[in-house]
Scaffold this motif. Structure first.
Motif, PDB file in Angstrom:
ATOM      1  N   LEU A  82      24.310   8.011   2.033  1.00 63.44           N
ATOM      2  CA  LEU A  82      23.677   6.806   3.433  1.00 63.44           C
ATOM      3  C   LEU A  82      23.928   5.532   2.410  1.00 63.44           C
ATOM      4  CD1 LEU A  82      22.873   9.618   4.116  1.00 63.44           C
ATOM      5  CD2 LEU A  82      23.156   8.158   6.664  1.00 63.44           C
ATOM      6  N   ALA A  83      24.722   4.620   3.311  1.00 65.58           N
ATOM      7  CA  ALA A  83      24.931   3.380   2.821  1.00 65.58           C
ATOM      8  C   ALA A  83      25.082   2.707   3.890  1.00 65.58           C
ATOM      9  CB  ALA A  83      25.912   2.605   1.479  1.00 65.58           C
ATOM     10  N   PRO A  84      24.569   1.357   3.915  1.00 64.31           N
ATOM     11  CA  PRO A  84      25.536   0.406   4.896  1.00 64.31           C
ATOM     12  C   PRO A  84      27.147   0.013   4.907  1.00 64.31           C
ATOM     13  CG  PRO A  84      23.158  -0.286   3.156  1.00 64.31           C
ATOM     14  CD  PRO A  84      24.427   0.456   2.506  1.00 64.31           C
ATOM     15  N   TYR A  85      27.116   0.397   6.208  1.00 67.54           N
ATOM     16  CA  TYR A  85      29.273  -0.513   6.452  1.00 67.54           C
ATOM     17  C   TYR A  85      29.116  -1.582   5.258  1.00 67.54           C
ATOM     18  CZ  TYR A  85      33.032  -1.897   8.981  1.00 67.54           C
ATOM     19  OH  TYR A  85      34.286  -1.811   9.696  1.00 67.54           O
ATOM     20  N   TRP A  86      30.793  -1.703   4.997  1.00 70.40           N
ATOM     21  CA  TRP A  86      31.004  -3.085   3.997  1.00 70.40           C
ATOM     22  C   TRP A  86      30.903  -4.118   4.945  1.00 70.40           C
ATOM     23  CZ3 TRP A  86      33.566   1.625   4.241  1.00 70.40           C
ATOM     24  CH2 TRP A  86      34.850   1.695   4.837  1.00 70.40           C
ATOM     25  N   GLN A  87      31.009  -4.046   5.858  1.00 67.60           N
ATOM     26  CA  GLN A  87      31.798  -5.530   6.796  1.00 67.60           C
ATOM     27  C   GLN A  87      30.135  -5.538   7.689  1.00 67.60           C
ATOM     28  OE1 GLN A  87      35.183  -6.243   8.783  1.00 67.60           O
ATOM     29  NE2 GLN A  87      36.164  -4.690   7.310  1.00 67.60           N
ATOM     30  N   LEU A 128      31.548   8.831  23.470  1.00 69.99           N
ATOM     31  CA  LEU A 128      32.707   8.999  22.621  1.00 69.99           C
ATOM     32  C   LEU A 128      32.976  10.494  22.495  1.00 69.99           C
ATOM     33  CD1 LEU A 128      33.271   6.287  20.471  1.00 69.99           C
ATOM     34  CD2 LEU A 128      35.059   6.623  22.864  1.00 69.99           C
ATOM     35  N   ILE A 129      32.151  11.012  22.590  1.00 67.74           N
ATOM     36  CA  ILE A 129      31.833  12.752  21.913  1.00 67.74           C
ATOM     37  C   ILE A 129      31.148  13.707  23.149  1.00 67.74           C
ATOM     38  CG2 ILE A 129      32.700  12.477  19.170  1.00 67.74           C
ATOM     39  CD1 ILE A 129      29.316  12.838  19.597  1.00 67.74           C
ATOM     40  N   GLU A 154      35.452   0.534  15.008  1.00 61.77           N
ATOM     41  CA  GLU A 154      35.881   2.089  15.814  1.00 61.77           C
ATOM     42  C   GLU A 154      35.554   3.043  14.033  1.00 61.77           C
ATOM     43  OE1 GLU A 154      37.840   4.503  17.795  1.00 61.77           O
ATOM     44  OE2 GLU A 154      37.792   2.302  17.869  1.00 61.77           O
ATOM     45  N   PRO A 155      34.452   4.288  15.000  1.00 61.57           N
ATOM     46  CA  PRO A 155      33.989   4.507  13.552  1.00 61.57           C
ATOM     47  C   PRO A 155      35.031   6.079  12.992  1.00 61.57           C
ATOM     48  CG  PRO A 155      33.186   5.461  15.621  1.00 61.57           C
ATOM     49  CD  PRO A 155      33.923   4.222  16.184  1.00 61.57           C
ATOM     50  N   ASP A 156      34.897   6.736  12.245  1.00 63.07           N
ATOM     51  CA  ASP A 156      35.863   8.036  11.003  1.00 63.07           C
ATOM     52  C   ASP A 156      35.282   8.914  12.046  1.00 63.07           C
ATOM     53  OD1 ASP A 156      37.595   5.592  10.275  1.00 63.07           O
ATOM     54  OD2 ASP A 156      36.531   5.991   9.044  1.00 63.07           O
ATOM     55  N   PHE A 157      33.828   8.846  11.873  1.00 64.19           N
ATOM     56  CA  PHE A 157      33.332  10.142  12.722  1.00 64.19           C
ATOM     57  C   PHE A 157      32.008   9.681  13.600  1.00 64.19           C
ATOM     58  CE2 PHE A 157      31.468  10.227   8.173  1.00 64.19           C
ATOM     59  CZ  PHE A 157      30.341  10.522   8.497  1.00 64.19           C
ATOM     60  N   PHE A 174      30.289   6.661  12.048  1.00 65.61           N
ATOM     61  CA  PHE A 174      29.624   6.262  10.433  1.00 65.61           C
ATOM     62  C   PHE A 174      31.865   5.943   9.929  1.00 65.61           C
ATOM     63  CE2 PHE A 174      26.069   8.756  10.963  1.00 65.61           C
ATOM     64  CZ  PHE A 174      25.549   8.419  10.368  1.00 65.61           C
ATOM     65  N   LYS A 175      32.051   5.218   8.882  1.00 63.48           N
ATOM     66  CA  LYS A 175      33.435   4.749   8.210  1.00 63.48           C
ATOM     67  C   LYS A 175      32.675   5.822   6.989  1.00 63.48           C
ATOM     68  CE  LYS A 175      35.246   1.185  10.311  1.00 63.48           C
ATOM     69  NZ  LYS A 175      36.596   1.712  11.201  1.00 63.48           N
ATOM     70  N   TYR A 176      34.335   6.250   6.868  1.00 61.62           N
ATOM     71  CA  TYR A 176      34.424   7.509   5.584  1.00 61.62           C
ATOM     72  C   TYR A 176      35.696   6.360   5.417  1.00 61.62           C
ATOM     73  CZ  TYR A 176      34.597  11.879   3.314  1.00 61.62           C
ATOM     74  OH  TYR A 176      34.371  12.760   2.104  1.00 61.62           O
ATOM     75  N   LYS A 177      35.594   6.649   3.800  1.00 66.82           N
ATOM     76  CA  LYS A 177      36.816   5.613   3.745  1.00 66.82           C
ATOM     77  C   LYS A 177      37.745   7.099   3.188  1.00 66.82           C
ATOM     78  CE  LYS A 177      34.604   2.459   1.127  1.00 66.82           C
ATOM     79  NZ  LYS A 177      34.092   1.322  -0.429  1.00 66.82           N
ATOM     80  N   LYS A 178      37.567   8.546   3.189  1.00 64.80           N
ATOM     81  CA  LYS A 178      38.985   9.922   2.846  1.00 64.80           C
ATOM     82  C   LYS A 178      38.745  10.301   3.971  1.00 64.80           C
ATOM     83  CE  LYS A 178      38.038   8.543  -1.680  1.00 64.80           C
ATOM     84  NZ  LYS A 178      37.290   9.874  -2.554  1.00 64.80           N
ATOM     85  N   ALA A 179      40.069  11.291   3.432  1.00 66.13           N
ATOM     86  CA  ALA A 179      40.708  11.593   5.015  1.00 66.13           C
ATOM     87  C   ALA A 179      39.482  12.975   5.002  1.00 66.13           C
ATOM     88  CB  ALA A 179      41.682  12.700   4.619  1.00 66.13           C
TER      89      ALA A 179
END
Ligand SMILES: [Zn+2]
Length: 236
Positions: free
Chosen positions: A101-106, A209-210, A153-156, A218-223
């Motif tokens: 787990l890492a900080p969001y890039w923005q 939202l859920i 906008e989170p990816d999950f 979280f942000k996630y760069k993959k599908a």
């Protein structure tokens, strides 16, 4: 020691803010979780490195961490340079986390942005056989990014309703940073009475939202792979 979830933060309270509930939830499910802070937070307007180290350990105990380390990089000057990458690569090779787990890039804080890039690059390079660092080559199966100052906008979203109180308890262990009743504290974003209200609104919103009480996004760069469609609960 091998770890299931290894979270990196630029400063000692970052992971608590962005992903504390997620770590607690996984710890309670039987996974081994740990935190590595890149800096001791010595540039924080309040507290000292010593006070913050004690607060961090207390917060770590509340979250049930296997361990909490500090890499000792300079606060306010975190750089994605070869020395820092090597330090992080050696930690990844040593603890062989499934998930990092890492900080969001923005973000508004340069340390958060640089840490995001540093952790990402180190996760890749840890798997290169010829990369000059101690330990056997190893690459985590996924890197996910938690929100600090900027929420997009989170990816999950992870449902943290059942552990939300414990997350806040861990965050408030960082008394020198977040206690707004201390008279001599320098005023920062963290120690105004508004801070908790804003954070609370964030986690309640992400939860909404859920369809749950509280969530961490979280942000996630993959599908994202899904093998059982019946786990979807978003409705129409
Ligand atoms: Zn920070």
């Amino acid at each position: 020691m091998t770890i299931d979830l290894l979270a990196f933060g630029a400063h000692p309270d970052d992971v608590e803010i962005g992903a504390g509930g997620t770590l607690i939830k996984h710890q309670q499910a039987g996974y081994k979780v740990a935190i590595i802070d890149l800096t001791a937070g010595e540039m924080g307007s309040n507290g000292t490195a010593e006070i913050r180290a004690k607060e961090s350990q207390t917060a770590g105990e509340i979250m049930g961490l296997e361990f909490r380390d500090c890499l000792g990089l300079p606060d306010g000057k975190v750089k994605n340079d070869s020395k820092a990458i090597k330090l992080v690569v050696e930690k990844i090779r040593k603890h062989r986390p499934q998930i990092v787990l890492a900080p969001y890039w923005q973000d508004r804080h340069p340390d958060h942005i640089n840490s995001s890039q540093l952790i990402t690059e180190a996760c890749f390079k840890a798997g290169l056989r010829k990369f000059d660092a101690s330990g056997e080559p190893y690459r985590p199966q996924a890197v996910v990014y938690y929100f600090l100052a900027q929420v997009d906008e989170p990816d999950f979203i992870v449902d943290i309703s059942n552990v939300y109180e414990t997350k806040l308890e861990a965050l408030f262990a960082h008394d020198s940073q977040v206690n707004h009743t201390k008279k001599n504290s320098f005023k920062t974003v963290l120690n105004t009475s508004n801070f908790l209200k804003k954070l609370d609104a964030r986690f309640k919103y992400l939860g909404s939202l859920i369809n749950t009480e509280a969530g961490e996004g979280f942000k996630y760069k993959k599908a994202i792979e899904l093998s059982d469609l019946t786990t979807l609960r978003g409705g129409v």
